[in-house]
Design a protein around this motif. Structure first.
Motif, PDB file in Angstrom:
ATOM      1  N   THR A  76      23.225  52.712   7.520  1.00 16.38           N
ATOM      2  CA  THR A  76      24.754  52.354   7.761  1.00 16.38           C
ATOM      3  C   THR A  76      24.783  50.914   7.833  1.00 16.38           C
ATOM      4  O   THR A  76      24.398  50.177   8.528  1.00 16.38           O
ATOM      5  CB  THR A  76      25.413  53.016   8.712  1.00 16.38           C
ATOM      6  OG1 THR A  76      26.843  52.596   8.680  1.00 16.38           O
ATOM      7  CG2 THR A  76      25.077  52.376  10.088  1.00 16.38           C
ATOM      8  N   PRO A  77      25.845  50.312   7.020  1.00 15.75           N
ATOM      9  CA  PRO A  77      26.334  48.978   7.074  1.00 15.75           C
ATOM     10  C   PRO A  77      27.356  49.091   8.442  1.00 15.75           C
ATOM     11  O   PRO A  77      27.427  49.917   9.167  1.00 15.75           O
ATOM     12  CB  PRO A  77      27.252  48.775   6.092  1.00 15.75           C
ATOM     13  CG  PRO A  77      27.609  49.922   5.624  1.00 15.75           C
ATOM     14  CD  PRO A  77      26.678  51.108   6.040  1.00 15.75           C
ATOM     15  N   GLU A  78      27.652  47.515   8.832  1.00 13.16           N
ATOM     16  CA  GLU A  78      28.601  47.453   9.975  1.00 13.16           C
ATOM     17  C   GLU A  78      29.935  47.170   9.592  1.00 13.16           C
ATOM     18  O   GLU A  78      29.901  46.004   8.509  1.00 13.16           O
ATOM     19  CB  GLU A  78      27.903  46.534  11.033  1.00 13.16           C
ATOM     20  CG  GLU A  78      28.870  46.373  12.196  1.00 13.16           C
ATOM     21  CD  GLU A  78      28.010  45.529  13.128  1.00 13.16           C
ATOM     22  OE1 GLU A  78      26.953  45.844  13.532  1.00 13.16           O
ATOM     23  OE2 GLU A  78      28.367  44.503  13.499  1.00 13.16           O
ATOM     24  N   HIS A  79      31.089  47.696  10.011  1.00 13.70           N
ATOM     25  CA  HIS A  79      32.367  47.039   9.490  1.00 13.70           C
ATOM     26  C   HIS A  79      32.913  46.976  10.657  1.00 13.70           C
ATOM     27  O   HIS A  79      33.303  47.812  11.530  1.00 13.70           O
ATOM     28  CB  HIS A  79      33.192  48.377   8.591  1.00 13.70           C
ATOM     29  CG  HIS A  79      32.617  48.570   7.085  1.00 13.70           C
ATOM     30  ND1 HIS A  79      33.184  49.336   6.437  1.00 13.70           N
ATOM     31  CD2 HIS A  79      31.492  48.078   6.621  1.00 13.70           C
ATOM     32  CE1 HIS A  79      32.375  49.493   5.342  1.00 13.70           C
ATOM     33  NE2 HIS A  79      31.602  48.602   5.294  1.00 13.70           N
ATOM     34  N   VAL A 110      18.729  56.069  13.148  1.00 10.51           N
ATOM     35  CA  VAL A 110      19.728  55.236  12.634  1.00 10.51           C
ATOM     36  C   VAL A 110      18.850  53.935  12.411  1.00 10.51           C
ATOM     37  O   VAL A 110      18.337  53.301  13.150  1.00 10.51           O
ATOM     38  CB  VAL A 110      20.895  55.056  13.624  1.00 10.51           C
ATOM     39  CG1 VAL A 110      21.746  54.172  13.096  1.00 10.51           C
ATOM     40  CG2 VAL A 110      21.616  56.372  14.318  1.00 10.51           C
ATOM     41  N   ILE A 111      19.437  53.471  11.206  1.00 10.49           N
ATOM     42  CA  ILE A 111      18.853  51.976  10.787  1.00 10.49           C
ATOM     43  C   ILE A 111      20.079  51.495   9.696  1.00 10.49           C
ATOM     44  O   ILE A 111      20.812  52.226   9.318  1.00 10.49           O
ATOM     45  CB  ILE A 111      17.403  52.207   9.775  1.00 10.49           C
ATOM     46  CG1 ILE A 111      16.894  51.311   9.891  1.00 10.49           C
ATOM     47  CG2 ILE A 111      17.533  53.052   8.749  1.00 10.49           C
ATOM     48  CD1 ILE A 111      15.433  50.963   9.371  1.00 10.49           C
ATOM     49  N   GLY A 112      19.756  50.288   9.666  1.00 12.18           N
ATOM     50  CA  GLY A 112      20.716  49.600   8.595  1.00 12.18           C
ATOM     51  C   GLY A 112      20.517  48.185   8.364  1.00 12.18           C
ATOM     52  O   GLY A 112      19.795  47.525   9.003  1.00 12.18           O
ATOM     53  N   GLY A 116      23.781  39.193   7.773  1.00 13.27           N
ATOM     54  CA  GLY A 116      23.923  38.580   9.298  1.00 13.27           C
ATOM     55  C   GLY A 116      22.600  38.849  10.142  1.00 13.27           C
ATOM     56  O   GLY A 116      21.910  39.653   9.926  1.00 13.27           O
ATOM     57  N   GLY A 117      22.567  37.817  11.112  1.00 11.16           N
ATOM     58  CA  GLY A 117      21.459  37.985  11.868  1.00 11.16           C
ATOM     59  C   GLY A 117      21.260  39.186  12.950  1.00 11.16           C
ATOM     60  O   GLY A 117      20.352  40.057  13.124  1.00 11.16           O
ATOM     61  N   PRO A 118      22.544  39.543  13.453  1.00 10.05           N
ATOM     62  CA  PRO A 118      22.174  40.829  14.146  1.00 10.05           C
ATOM     63  C   PRO A 118      22.199  41.861  13.456  1.00 10.05           C
ATOM     64  O   PRO A 118      22.207  43.249  14.178  1.00 10.05           O
ATOM     65  CB  PRO A 118      23.622  40.885  15.176  1.00 10.05           C
ATOM     66  CG  PRO A 118      24.571  39.771  14.629  1.00 10.05           C
ATOM     67  CD  PRO A 118      23.700  39.081  13.590  1.00 10.05           C
ATOM     68  N   ALA A 119      22.525  42.083  12.021  1.00  6.09           N
ATOM     69  CA  ALA A 119      22.245  42.984  11.040  1.00  6.09           C
ATOM     70  C   ALA A 119      23.666  44.196  11.326  1.00  6.09           C
ATOM     71  O   ALA A 119      24.298  43.703  11.452  1.00  6.09           O
ATOM     72  CB  ALA A 119      20.826  43.652  11.218  1.00  6.09           C
ATOM     73  N   THR A 120      23.012  45.386  11.640  1.00  5.55           N
ATOM     74  CA  THR A 120      23.964  46.355  12.103  1.00  5.55           C
ATOM     75  C   THR A 120      24.024  46.728  13.599  1.00  5.55           C
ATOM     76  O   THR A 120      24.249  48.011  13.614  1.00  5.55           O
ATOM     77  CB  THR A 120      23.818  47.486  10.869  1.00  5.55           C
ATOM     78  OG1 THR A 120      22.486  48.191  11.175  1.00  5.55           O
ATOM     79  CG2 THR A 120      24.045  47.002   9.531  1.00  5.55           C
ATOM     80  N   GLY A 144      15.976  49.634  14.272  1.00  2.15           N
ATOM     81  CA  GLY A 144      15.989  49.142  12.961  1.00  2.15           C
ATOM     82  C   GLY A 144      17.278  48.342  12.515  1.00  2.15           C
ATOM     83  O   GLY A 144      17.979  48.675  11.643  1.00  2.15           O
ATOM     84  N   PHE A 145      17.147  47.127  13.131  1.00  2.00           N
ATOM     85  CA  PHE A 145      18.012  46.156  12.760  1.00  2.00           C
ATOM     86  C   PHE A 145      17.571  45.163  11.556  1.00  2.00           C
ATOM     87  O   PHE A 145      17.030  44.196  12.009  1.00  2.00           O
ATOM     88  CB  PHE A 145      18.676  45.356  14.026  1.00  2.00           C
ATOM     89  CG  PHE A 145      19.050  46.228  15.170  1.00  2.00           C
ATOM     90  CD1 PHE A 145      19.911  47.147  15.229  1.00  2.00           C
ATOM     91  CD2 PHE A 145      18.489  45.931  16.331  1.00  2.00           C
ATOM     92  CE1 PHE A 145      20.083  48.058  16.251  1.00  2.00           C
ATOM     93  CE2 PHE A 145      18.708  46.440  17.654  1.00  2.00           C
ATOM     94  CZ  PHE A 145      19.716  47.798  17.430  1.00  2.00           C
ATOM     95  N   ILE A 146      17.834  45.441  10.477  1.00  2.00           N
ATOM     96  CA  ILE A 146      17.313  44.861   9.260  1.00  2.00           C
ATOM     97  C   ILE A 146      18.017  44.075   8.721  1.00  2.00           C
ATOM     98  O   ILE A 146      19.254  44.270   8.161  1.00  2.00           O
ATOM     99  CB  ILE A 146      16.594  46.067   8.148  1.00  2.00           C
ATOM    100  CG1 ILE A 146      15.985  46.989   9.151  1.00  2.00           C
ATOM    101  CG2 ILE A 146      15.829  45.214   7.256  1.00  2.00           C
ATOM    102  CD1 ILE A 146      14.888  46.745   9.800  1.00  2.00           C
ATOM    103  N   GLN A 147      17.580  42.543   8.537  1.00  2.00           N
ATOM    104  CA  GLN A 147      18.494  41.626   8.229  1.00  2.00           C
ATOM    105  C   GLN A 147      18.238  41.497   6.731  1.00  2.00           C
ATOM    106  O   GLN A 147      17.122  41.476   6.267  1.00  2.00           O
ATOM    107  CB  GLN A 147      18.085  40.224   8.563  1.00  2.00           C
ATOM    108  CG  GLN A 147      19.030  38.961   8.219  1.00  2.00           C
ATOM    109  CD  GLN A 147      18.758  37.678   8.705  1.00  2.00           C
ATOM    110  OE1 GLN A 147      17.776  37.585   9.544  1.00  2.00           O
ATOM    111  NE2 GLN A 147      19.911  36.740   8.572  1.00  2.00           N
ATOM    112  N   TRP A 148      19.099  41.569   5.675  1.00  2.70           N
ATOM    113  CA  TRP A 148      18.965  41.654   4.365  1.00  2.70           C
ATOM    114  C   TRP A 148      18.684  40.302   3.768  1.00  2.70           C
ATOM    115  O   TRP A 148      19.265  39.240   3.888  1.00  2.70           O
ATOM    116  CB  TRP A 148      20.314  42.277   3.591  1.00  2.70           C
ATOM    117  CG  TRP A 148      20.133  42.227   2.148  1.00  2.70           C
ATOM    118  CD1 TRP A 148      20.496  41.526   1.152  1.00  2.70           C
ATOM    119  CD2 TRP A 148      19.519  43.380   1.397  1.00  2.70           C
ATOM    120  NE1 TRP A 148      20.332  41.843  -0.127  1.00  2.70           N
ATOM    121  CE2 TRP A 148      19.507  42.975  -0.141  1.00  2.70           C
ATOM    122  CE3 TRP A 148      18.949  44.599   1.732  1.00  2.70           C
ATOM    123  CZ2 TRP A 148      18.926  43.793  -0.903  1.00  2.70           C
ATOM    124  CZ3 TRP A 148      18.627  45.349   0.615  1.00  2.70           C
ATOM    125  CH2 TRP A 148      18.635  45.173  -0.547  1.00  2.70           C
TER     126      TRP A 148
END
Length: 185
Positions: A76-79, A110-112, A116-120, A144-148
């Protein structure tokens, strides 16, 4: 457990979603160890409890797909520091009417990803809180806070070399989590 059946739910309904790209690449990492089905949430109508007496067919079909899975992978992304509206809607639709939740007992992770640095991280924390209520045993570690970044997913849809080991291990731990927390059927 034989090859587990994993449902993949991407929190974004954007066709160009970087989380969808990540989800597809993650499934490729362990495609020989599990069967993955991407469960679309973009077509679901907005949940309204007034419809509980006559559940829309889209919700019935969605819940049947969820119930048939050994595990659910949420990507998931973060909104606005939380989960996107389509994902929250799917979670609500899958849990209602009261006492007829499709989610209960299904192991999840859960992963996303985000530029941005803090990812999701905030969306993932909110989602974990929801999953506790929905009675889904959810993998806690590794997070799994993955920075794109350029090269995370290559042009062929594969995880890039810099992240391949971490994400392969992450997926293997998720599959082990599903096996260890198998829902009684």
């Amino acid at each position: 457990m034989s090859k587990p059946s994993i449902g993949v739910i991407v929190g974004s309904n954007s066709r160009a979603s970087i989380n969808l790209q990540l989800a597809k690449a993650l499934a490729k990492l362990v495609a020989d160890k599990a069967d993955f089905e991407f469960i679309d949430i973009g077509h679901l109508p907005l949940y309204n409890r007034d419809d509980d007496a006559n559940t829309p067919q889209a919700f019935v079909d969605f819940k049947n797909k969820v119930r048939a899975k050994n595990g659910i992978l949420f990507v998931t992304p973060e909104h606005n520091r939380s989960v996107p509206a389509p994902l929250k809607n799917a979670l609500d639709a899958g849990s209602r009417p009261y006492g007829q939740s499709a989610w209960g007992g299904i192991p999840a992770a859960v992963i996303g990803t985000s530029p941005g640095g803090p990812a999701t991280s905030m969306a993932q924390q909110h989602l974990r809180n929801i999953l506790v209520f929905l009675d889904m045993p959810t993998m806690q570690q590794p997070e799994g806070f993955i920075q794109w970044k350029e090269g995370l997913v290559d042009a062929d849809g594969n995880i890039g070399a810099a992240s391949q080991q971490f994400l392969t291990t992450w997926m293997e731990k998720f599959l082990a989590w599903v096996e260890r927390n198998a829902k009684a059927r």
